[in-house]
Design an enzyme around this catalytic site. Structure first.
Site, PDB file in Angstrom:
ATOM      1  N   GLY A 120       0.803  -1.215   0.000  1.00 14.50           N
ATOM      2  CA  GLY A 120       0.000   0.000   0.000  1.00 14.50           C
ATOM      3  C   GLY A 120       0.835   1.264   0.000  1.00 14.50           C
ATOM      4  N   SER A 122       2.868   1.914  -2.642  1.00 14.28           N
ATOM      5  CA  SER A 122       3.042   2.205  -4.059  1.00 14.28           C
ATOM      6  C   SER A 122       4.481   2.121  -4.563  1.00 14.28           C
ATOM      7  CB  SER A 122       2.449   3.575  -4.392  1.00 14.28           C
ATOM      8  OG  SER A 122       1.799   3.479  -5.615  1.00 14.28           O
ATOM      9  N   SER A 124       5.189   0.493  -7.111  1.00 13.26           N
ATOM     10  CA  SER A 124       5.115   0.573  -8.578  1.00 13.26           C
ATOM     11  C   SER A 124       5.172   2.025  -9.048  1.00 13.26           C
ATOM     12  CB  SER A 124       3.865  -0.133  -9.114  1.00 13.26           C
ATOM     13  OG  SER A 124       2.682   0.453  -8.630  1.00 13.26           O
ATOM     14  N   ASP A 168      -0.997   8.218  -6.686  1.00 18.52           N
ATOM     15  CA  ASP A 168       0.290   7.606  -6.335  1.00 18.52           C
ATOM     16  C   ASP A 168       1.432   8.219  -7.138  1.00 18.52           C
ATOM     17  OD1 ASP A 168      -1.398   6.065  -4.874  1.00 18.52           O
ATOM     18  OD2 ASP A 168      -0.959   4.180  -5.906  1.00 18.52           O
TER      19      ASP A 168
HETATM   20  P1  ADP Z   1       2.489  -1.584  -4.749  1.00 19.60           P
HETATM   21  O1  ADP Z   1       1.256  -1.429  -3.932  1.00 19.60           O
HETATM   22  O2  ADP Z   1       3.709  -1.695  -3.894  1.00 19.60           O
HETATM   23  O3  ADP Z   1       2.600  -0.542  -5.815  1.00 19.60           O
HETATM   24  P2  ADP Z   1       2.176  -3.284  -7.032  1.00 19.60           P
HETATM   25  O4  ADP Z   1       1.735  -4.678  -7.175  1.00 19.60           O
HETATM   26  O5  ADP Z   1       1.380  -2.210  -7.687  1.00 19.60           O
HETATM   27  O6  ADP Z   1       2.346  -2.993  -5.473  1.00 19.60           O
HETATM   28  O7  ADP Z   1       3.656  -3.125  -7.598  1.00 19.60           O
HETATM   29  C1  ADP Z   1       4.652  -4.043  -7.217  1.00 19.60           C
HETATM   30  C2  ADP Z   1       5.459  -4.455  -8.438  1.00 19.60           C
HETATM   31  O8  ADP Z   1       6.303  -3.343  -8.848  1.00 19.60           O
HETATM   32  C3  ADP Z   1       6.398  -5.585  -8.165  1.00 19.60           C
HETATM   33  O9  ADP Z   1       5.751  -6.838  -8.330  1.00 19.60           O
HETATM   34  C4  ADP Z   1       7.483  -5.357  -9.218  1.00 19.60           C
HETATM   35  O10 ADP Z   1       7.081  -5.833 -10.481  1.00 19.60           O
HETATM   36  C5  ADP Z   1       7.558  -3.838  -9.279  1.00 19.60           C
HETATM   37  N1  ADP Z   1       8.588  -3.355  -8.330  1.00 19.60           N
HETATM   38  C6  ADP Z   1       8.398  -2.551  -7.276  1.00 19.60           C
HETATM   39  N2  ADP Z   1       9.561  -2.328  -6.606  1.00 19.60           N
HETATM   40  C7  ADP Z   1      10.504  -3.027  -7.260  1.00 19.60           C
HETATM   41  C8  ADP Z   1      11.920  -3.216  -7.082  1.00 19.60           C
HETATM   42  N3  ADP Z   1      12.566  -2.685  -6.051  1.00 19.60           N
HETATM   43  N4  ADP Z   1      12.559  -3.993  -7.978  1.00 19.60           N
HETATM   44  C9  ADP Z   1      11.922  -4.562  -9.008  1.00 19.60           C
HETATM   45  N5  ADP Z   1      10.605  -4.409  -9.232  1.00 19.60           N
HETATM   46  C10 ADP Z   1       9.890  -3.660  -8.378  1.00 19.60           C
HETATM   47 MG    MG Z   2       1.110  -0.252  -7.285  1.00 21.29          MG
END
Ligand code: ADP
Ligand code: MG
Length: 380
Positions: A120, A122, A124, A168
């Protein structure tokens, strides 16, 4: 992290890389307000993504993820979509930049991050904003910051299958140390407010649960809000979104809509006002009022909007009992984190009690993430 990235970059690609960073985000208050045309109030945090990048003079991107210890490469045409999910975020940013008339040529990059994934915060958006900002800088495209945020959002929509709002990426690009940003989701106007809670810590407690209800419930909540807004609009045609309505206008239509829709709308209209109240309180440096509003938001999300769950209510109640200044569920609900504003002297006892009591009841400890409101996308 910067040193590790630099030595890996040098090892694989040689000298001359430039480092960029961006951040995950929190939202202090303003939940389920975005699709109602109301305010959100996010800020960037001290956890993010760092990437070292260098144009390589070809049409190919070579990308190494330090956290996954994986390397991939891809071209820059639409049909070059990479197989790895993590690489699609970067590919999407390249494509969305090109679609906007920007130049993107081949480059080499090594990146890593410390935003917990899927918690949560973010991660991504941090990844997208880091690369959107970096490519804009390296290839001299002069794309404005709002458009950089939209590049991240379109990446989620078009390459990652997530139909997210703009908050985000907005927070990740625009974030500033010591400031939260109030964004009007209808007009996209925004304003910075000081957030320097001296003597307090901001801490997230991750329940590590995700209840399945989330997406069907989300659609039902949206429908309730639209229904309430439509009823109010019959008396007050200027109401485009529910957030435009005054509280008394909702009372006028109470008998005309299902009680459930009334309660949902009551929450949303209250929440829009709470964001404004929190902004006023921050200008006075009044963090006690900020905390009280956070509790009110939790109450609304739990009892009126009904998007909390047993685990989150438990953490919220525990915070209240221990005299924590503010606490509420953050994000869409049905799991995820509570965000807590905690006096320094209470912090250790609170975390200890939360871990122990939560584990006794639910069989696992919550995860703890300390956050400090920090800078968003930037060149290092
Ligand atoms: P969040 O809520 O954290 O945004 P998401 O599912 O939207 O969760 O995004 C997570 C995805 O973003 C991971 O599965 C990966 O593909 C990518 N990601 C995020 N941080 C990293 C990182 N440090 N290295 C590689 N990929 C990452
Ligand atoms: Mg995300």
């Amino acid at each position: 992290m910067q040193t590790k990235i630099h030595s890996k970059f040098t090892e694989i690609f040689g000298e001359g890389g430039v480092q960029f960073a961006s951040a995950g985000r929190i939202n202090l208050i303003g939940e389920h307000t975005d699709y109602n045309g109301g305010y959100v109030f996010p800020g960037a945090i001290d956890k993010g993504i760092v990437a070292e990048i260098k144009p390589n003079g070809t049409d190919t991107v070579r990308l190494y993820s330090l956290d996954y210890d994986e390397q991939t490469s891809f071209g820059l045409r639409e049909e070059d979509l990479p197989a790895q999910q993590w690489a699609r975020y970067v590919f999407g940013v390249c494509r969305e930049t090109i679609k906007r008339g920007g130049t993107v040529k081949g480059f080499d990059a090594v990146f890593a991050g410390d935003v917990p994934l899927g918690a949560g915060l973010s991660s991504s958006a941090a990844l997208e904003s880091c690369f959107a900002f970096a490519l804009n800088d390296l290839f001299g495209n002069g794309i404005d910051k709002f458009e950089l945020a939209k590049i991240g959002q379109s990446t989620e929509h078009n390459y990652c299958g997530v139909k997210c709002g703009i908050m985000d990426q907005f927070a990740s690009v625009f974030g500033k140390a010591g400031s939260l940003i109030r964004l009007n989701c209808k007009t996209l106007e925004y304003k910075y407010f000081p957030f320097n809670p001296k003597g307090y810590k901001l801490v997230l407690l991750d329940s590590c649960v995700k209840h399945e209800l989330a997406s069907s419930a989300y659609n039902k909540r949206r429908a309730s809000c639209e229904n309430a807004a439509a009823a109010i609009r019959r008396n007050h045609p200027e109401v485009e979104f529910l957030s435009d309505a005054k509280r008394v206008w909702l009372d006028e239509v109470r008998e005309q809509i299902p009680e459930e829709d009334f309660l949902r709308a009551e929450y949303v209209i209250g929440e829009v006002q709470r964001v404004l109240d929190v902004c006023d309180a921050l200008e006075r440096g009044d963090y006690e009022t900020v905390g009280e509003m956070m509790y009110q938001t939790h109450f609304g999300l739990s009892k009126l909007y009904e998007v909390s769950c047993e685990e989150l209510d438990f953490l919220n109640k525990l915070a209240r009992r221990m005299d924590v200044t503010g606490s509420r569920v953050m994000g869409g609900g049905f799991g995820g984190c509570t965000i807590n504003l905690v006096k320094d002297e209470l912090y250790e006892d609170f975390i200890k009690a939360a871990k122990k009591e939560f584990a006794a009841k639910f069989g696992h400890e919550p995860k703890v993430y300390d956050v400090v409101v920090s800078d968003g996308a930037r060149r290092l």
